[in-house]
Design a protein around this motif. Sequence first.
Motif, short mmCIF file in Angstrom:
data_model
loop_
_atom_site.label_atom_id
_atom_site.label_comp_id
_atom_site.label_asym_id
_atom_site.label_seq_id
_atom_site.Cartn_x
_atom_site.Cartn_y
_atom_site.Cartn_z
N GLY A 1 2.21 12.46 -9.54
CA GLY A 1 1.64 13.80 -9.41
C GLY A 1 2.69 14.88 -9.40
O GLY A 1 2.52 15.96 -10.00
N ALA A 2 3.80 14.61 -8.72
CA ALA A 2 4.87 15.60 -8.67
C ALA A 2 5.46 15.85 -10.06
O ALA A 2 5.79 16.98 -10.44
N LYS A 3 5.61 14.78 -10.81
CA LYS A 3 6.15 14.92 -12.16
C LYS A 3 5.22 15.75 -13.03
O LYS A 3 5.65 16.61 -13.82
N GLN A 4 3.91 15.54 -12.89
CA GLN A 4 2.94 16.31 -13.67
C GLN A 4 3.00 17.80 -13.30
O GLN A 4 2.94 18.68 -14.17
N MET A 5 3.15 18.05 -11.98
CA MET A 5 3.26 19.45 -11.54
C MET A 5 4.50 20.11 -12.12
O MET A 5 4.48 21.28 -12.53
N ALA A 6 5.60 19.35 -12.16
CA ALA A 6 6.83 19.92 -12.73
C ALA A 6 6.65 20.23 -14.21
O ALA A 6 7.15 21.26 -14.72
N ALA B 1 10.94 15.18 -4.29
CA ALA B 1 11.96 14.63 -3.38
C ALA B 1 11.31 13.92 -2.20
O ALA B 1 11.76 12.83 -1.78
N MET B 2 10.26 14.55 -1.65
CA MET B 2 9.56 13.91 -0.52
C MET B 2 8.93 12.59 -0.96
O MET B 2 8.98 11.58 -0.23
N GLU C 1 9.93 10.70 -3.40
CA GLU C 1 10.99 9.71 -3.65
C GLU C 1 11.47 9.08 -2.34
O GLU C 1 11.71 7.87 -2.25
N ALA C 2 11.59 9.92 -1.28
CA ALA C 2 12.00 9.38 0.03
C ALA C 2 10.96 8.40 0.57
O ALA C 2 11.30 7.35 1.14
N GLU C 3 9.65 8.78 0.38
CA GLU C 3 8.59 7.89 0.84
C GLU C 3 8.62 6.57 0.05
O GLU C 3 8.43 5.48 0.61
N ALA C 4 8.91 6.67 -1.24
CA ALA C 4 9.00 5.46 -2.07
C ALA C 4 10.17 4.58 -1.62
O ALA C 4 10.07 3.35 -1.60
N GLN C 5 11.29 5.23 -1.24
CA GLN C 5 12.45 4.45 -0.78
C GLN C 5 12.12 3.70 0.52
O GLN C 5 12.48 2.54 0.70
N ARG C 6 11.41 4.40 1.45
CA ARG C 6 11.01 3.75 2.70
C ARG C 6 10.08 2.57 2.42
O ARG C 6 10.18 1.50 3.04
N ALA C 7 9.14 2.77 1.49
CA ALA C 7 8.23 1.68 1.15
C ALA C 7 8.99 0.51 0.53
O ALA C 7 8.71 -0.67 0.82
N ALA C 8 9.97 0.82 -0.32
CA ALA C 8 10.76 -0.25 -0.92
C ALA C 8 11.55 -1.02 0.13
O ALA C 8 11.67 -2.25 0.08
N ASP C 9 12.09 -0.28 1.13
CA ASP C 9 12.82 -0.95 2.22
C ASP C 9 11.91 -1.90 2.99
O ASP C 9 12.30 -3.04 3.33
N GLU C 10 10.68 -1.43 3.29
CA GLU C 10 9.75 -2.31 4.01
C GLU C 10 9.38 -3.53 3.16
O GLU C 10 9.21 -4.64 3.68
N ALA C 11 9.27 -3.31 1.83
CA ALA C 11 8.96 -4.45 0.96
C ALA C 11 10.10 -5.47 0.98
O ALA C 11 9.87 -6.68 1.00
N GLN D 1 0.82 -1.21 0.00
CA GLN D 1 0.00 0.00 0.00
C GLN D 1 0.86 1.27 0.00
O GLN D 1 0.59 2.23 -0.73
N ARG D 2 1.92 1.26 0.82
CA ARG D 2 2.79 2.44 0.86
C ARG D 2 3.51 2.64 -0.47
O ARG D 2 3.70 3.79 -0.92
N ALA D 3 3.92 1.55 -1.09
CA ALA D 3 4.59 1.68 -2.39
C ALA D 3 3.66 2.28 -3.43
O ALA D 3 4.07 3.12 -4.25
N ARG D 4 2.39 1.87 -3.40
CA ARG D 4 1.42 2.42 -4.36
C ARG D 4 1.22 3.93 -4.13
O ARG D 4 1.15 4.72 -5.07
N ARG D 5 1.10 4.30 -2.84
CA ARG D 5 0.91 5.73 -2.55
C ARG D 5 2.13 6.54 -2.99
O ARG D 5 2.00 7.64 -3.53
N ALA D 6 3.31 5.98 -2.75
CA ALA D 6 4.53 6.70 -3.15
C ALA D 6 4.59 6.87 -4.66
O ALA D 6 5.00 7.93 -5.17
N LEU D 7 4.17 5.84 -5.40
CA LEU D 7 4.18 5.93 -6.85
C LEU D 7 3.20 6.99 -7.34
O LEU D 7 3.49 7.78 -8.25
#
Length: 691
Positions: free
Chosen positions: A427-432, A461-462, A464-474, A416-422
């Motif tokens: 969304g961040a990429k679209q905003m950029a 950046a935020m 990406e950090a959340e995605a990294q944490r989710a990947a670590d938990e996975a 679930q966390r990985a999905r939210r991070a993705l």
Amino acid sequence: MARLYYANNGVMDLKPGTLDALRRLPKAWDIVLNLRPLNGKAARELDAAVITQRAIHVLEFKRRKAPVTIVSDSRWLSGGREDRNGVQGGESPSEQVCNSTKALQEVLTGKFAQLRDLTLPWVVLETINPANRVGNEAHPMPTQDWHDAGWAKVIHGLDYLETLLRRREEKMTECITDMDAEHFRRHFGAKPLGQLTTQGIALLLENRERLQHTALCLTTLNTKQVFETTTDGNGAFELQGMPLEPFEVTVPSLPELRVLPGATFKATTELLVMHVFLVRPQVSEERVQELLSAEMDRVRSDVEAVLELAQGAEQRLANLEGELAQTRQTIGALMGLPSTHDNEVMHQTINGLIAKVEELERQRRQVDAVTYLDPDVVRRDALSPLQAELDALATRVGALETRLDKVGQTATRADQRARRALDDATGAKQMANVAGERAGKAESSARDSAQSARQAQGHAAMSEAEAQRAADEARISRKVQEDELNFKQAVYLTEEERRQKRAEALKLSAIVGAAGGIISMQPIPFADNVILTPMQIWLVVRIEQFYGQSITQDAALKLLGTVGFGFAAQHATVALYKLIPGLTFGLGPFTVFGFTVLLGAATALFYERGSAPGKSEQKALMGSIKALLGDRTFREDVMAMGRSVFKEFKVRGYKTGADDLRAVFDIASERARPIGDRLERELFGKDGNRA
């Protein structure tokens, strides 16, 4: 009934019928079983010492199925072959009881001098066989007389035991008092023998296959006595004479199987209905729980069948006693006929009557055992170990289910966390992208657009950090699942895989042990601490790697401590090599080679079943290693390999680093393979069972 005592915590292996015959002796007599007098040279064991008012009768019981021919004191034949034990080249049964009696007399010479000349030796053939003969002319052996082979007298069967003992001592003066008998018992540490009768069946739990002719070992927890019994052709067993104290059950011939119930057995009355179940290690806890629950109803039915014997027990006992007396009388009459000597049909008839006597005695013991029992107590004693095992199984199954649930929950949260991070990253990429478009459209709004781009980059950046944490938990979740899978794979190894891993472990153990044995004889200071111990720690780590596990050197050192001989015994062995001139590689249980191979076998068993072997299993393993070292060819192969590895080790300056050890022992790998394979066969058997 006579009073029975046991001494020196010896192994009780007398037949139930023999114990019955001893109990039927006069009440004023004391019978001390498993007496071990020390004569200053060696310890001998007396099966029984019967203390009357006139004499001390030393009884040596012999259970022989083949016909016995007694030529003289020194020459006994059983089935046409010499009948001798393994003491100092071998003794005939007559010589054995005579020498044991002399050892007893040496003990009596001091404190009990008045009893020394009152000892009378006997050999008692427990089973009546019409084909038994005595003397050069091979005379028949009637049961109502004793037979003179020399100094020791021989009794054929147990029917006239009291009569013959009284007849031999009748001309002796009554001079043994109750106080003398008490001092005798106290000197030898004799304790009253209990009256517990244990009966039941032994079977494999998965398919209810009954274990035929299988030895069971019952060990009391308080006095550490060992009682042995063997199942019959139907997997049933009966054992009499155990003390009323808690005990545990093992099956020495099937050490790889789990014995259930694992709870301690404890009887509070004189009868225990005890069923023993064996299960293979790969059977799941859930399946064991299901099978054992089904057995509860069968055990209840068996207990009720036994308790039914208590109804009308007195009349049934009287009938059995009458039938026993009549059958014994018939046997005596048939054996007294002159035509019995060479009549094969008559022999078969007598053997059939003897079998009937044994069956009648078994029925009489069973009826006698339930005469005064409390049915509720018998039911509780029989069912409580099974219920305790079921409760323990339920706890373990519940814990495993909880653990699996936690693993699943962790994996779900990580996903679930990985999905939210993705989603956040998208969304961040679209905003950029929007910010970049705005900056290109209007130079006037470039400053504002740049600010928006920086904000979007901060969100990215935020995310990406959340995605990294989710990947670590996975990754953690996958690691937990992989560990669970590795654990199950280790438990469910095929027997061939087990054999290969054990052979590889024992091959490496043989190399380390052989090299260590040579090193231990060298004048190297502190060889056991500086060289030998690191080698053995490395050995434990390498074997653990064979089984796909990970272990530290500290954990390996703890595992070394579970082996019964321990480091203290090994250090003493190394010191002994250096102190005693001329001491060679040796075959004793405390040699470096034997300890190292035992260590390798114990480590392999630890990773196969999750627990180290107990002291009795270690002792059996060391006995097999010791027997192998008795093979001269095997011993020379081990020594030659040890010298070869030692030379290579010496060239490298006795370095004990992991790379150095691996390089040295890889050189001897192929040479040690047949040694490792032979160790695996001898220690675990051709079918993978530990010998």
